[in-house]
Design a protein around this motif. Structure first.
Motif, mmCIF file in Angstrom:
data_model
loop_
_atom_site.group_PDB
_atom_site.id
_atom_site.type_symbol
_atom_site.label_atom_id
_atom_site.label_comp_id
_atom_site.label_asym_id
_atom_site.label_seq_id
_atom_site.Cartn_x
_atom_site.Cartn_y
_atom_site.Cartn_z
ATOM 1 N N ALA A 18 10.374 -9.580 -0.952
ATOM 2 C CA ALA A 18 9.337 -9.195 0.011
ATOM 3 C C ALA A 18 9.509 -7.738 0.425
ATOM 4 O O ALA A 18 8.525 -6.987 0.525
ATOM 5 N N ALA A 19 10.752 -7.312 0.641
ATOM 6 C CA ALA A 19 11.002 -5.927 1.032
ATOM 7 C C ALA A 19 10.554 -4.972 -0.075
ATOM 8 O O ALA A 19 9.935 -3.938 0.188
ATOM 9 N N GLY A 20 10.848 -5.307 -1.307
ATOM 10 C CA GLY A 20 10.415 -4.475 -2.430
ATOM 11 C C GLY A 20 8.904 -4.427 -2.550
ATOM 12 O O GLY A 20 8.320 -3.375 -2.830
ATOM 13 N N THR A 21 8.270 -5.568 -2.344
ATOM 14 C CA THR A 21 6.811 -5.634 -2.411
ATOM 15 C C THR A 21 6.183 -4.775 -1.324
ATOM 16 O O THR A 21 5.236 -4.022 -1.582
ATOM 17 N N PHE A 22 6.706 -4.876 -0.100
ATOM 18 C CA PHE A 22 6.162 -4.071 1.000
ATOM 19 C C PHE A 22 6.374 -2.581 0.767
ATOM 20 O O PHE A 22 5.508 -1.771 1.063
ATOM 21 N N ALA A 23 7.509 -2.220 0.219
ATOM 22 C CA ALA A 23 7.759 -0.805 -0.082
ATOM 23 C C ALA A 23 6.764 -0.309 -1.133
ATOM 24 O O ALA A 23 6.227 0.799 -1.018
ATOM 25 N N GLY A 24 6.511 -1.123 -2.148
ATOM 26 C CA GLY A 24 5.538 -0.751 -3.177
ATOM 27 C C GLY A 24 4.138 -0.633 -2.605
ATOM 28 O O GLY A 24 3.384 0.287 -2.963
ATOM 29 N N MET A 25 3.778 -1.546 -1.719
ATOM 30 C CA MET A 25 2.460 -1.489 -1.086
ATOM 31 C C MET A 25 2.323 -0.221 -0.240
ATOM 32 O O MET A 25 1.264 0.406 -0.234
ATOM 33 N N ALA A 26 3.390 0.139 0.444
ATOM 34 C CA ALA A 26 3.352 1.356 1.271
ATOM 35 C C ALA A 26 3.142 2.585 0.394
ATOM 36 O O ALA A 26 2.346 3.474 0.737
ATOM 37 N N ARG A 27 3.843 2.642 -0.745
ATOM 38 C CA ARG A 27 3.664 3.782 -1.663
ATOM 39 C C ARG A 27 2.249 3.825 -2.208
ATOM 40 O O ARG A 27 1.632 4.893 -2.292
ATOM 41 N N GLU A 28 1.722 2.684 -2.594
ATOM 42 C CA GLU A 28 0.357 2.644 -3.132
ATOM 43 C C GLU A 28 -0.665 3.063 -2.083
ATOM 44 O O GLU A 28 -1.617 3.781 -2.387
ATOM 45 N N THR A 29 -0.459 2.624 -0.851
ATOM 46 C CA THR A 29 -1.369 2.992 0.234
ATOM 47 C C THR A 29 -1.322 4.488 0.479
ATOM 48 O O THR A 29 -2.358 5.139 0.647
ATOM 49 N N GLN A 30 -0.122 5.052 0.472
ATOM 50 C CA GLN A 30 0.037 6.486 0.683
ATOM 51 C C GLN A 30 -0.626 7.268 -0.452
ATOM 52 O O GLN A 30 -1.323 8.255 -0.215
ATOM 53 N N ASP A 31 -0.421 6.837 -1.679
ATOM 54 C CA ASP A 31 -1.032 7.513 -2.824
ATOM 55 C C ASP A 31 -2.554 7.424 -2.772
ATOM 56 O O ASP A 31 -3.257 8.399 -3.071
ATOM 57 N N ALA A 32 -3.070 6.258 -2.399
ATOM 58 C CA ALA A 32 -4.524 6.089 -2.310
ATOM 59 C C ALA A 32 -5.100 6.988 -1.219
ATOM 60 O O ALA A 32 -6.157 7.617 -1.413
#
Length: 87
Positions: A18-32
């Motif tokens: 879950a922590a890895g997934t949330f970190a990935g989501m945060a990066r994707e949101t920032q990139d978007a």
């Protein structure tokens, strides 16, 4: 001391995932968000830092040349004023 309880082990694995997934989501949101800002500003006439610095340097050089020319004109006018007094 490690726990041999499979429930706790599974819970730890789930929490790590879950922590890895949330970190990935945060990066994707920032990139978007970054891409949307670039698209929104793409239509505006912004200049790069390099272009700005180049024009700034050109303006400084032009000011220096204008000052030099102003001094030269003043010297020539002073010389002309002194020459016009001669017969």
């Amino acid at each position: 001391m490690q726990s041999k309880n499979p429930v706790i082990s599974d819970f730890v694995k789930l929490a790590n995932s879950a922590a890895g997934t949330f970190a990935g989501m945060a990066r994707e949101t920032q990139d978007a968000a970054r891409e949307r800002i670039k698209e929104a500003m793409g239509g505006m006439d912004f200049v790069s830092r390099e272009e700005f610095d180049a024009v700034k340097d050109m303006a400084a050089k032009a000011r220096e040349e204008a000052e030099a020319l102003k001094e030269r004109v003043a010297a020539l006018e002073a010389k002309h004023a002194g020459d016009s007094g001669k017969p």
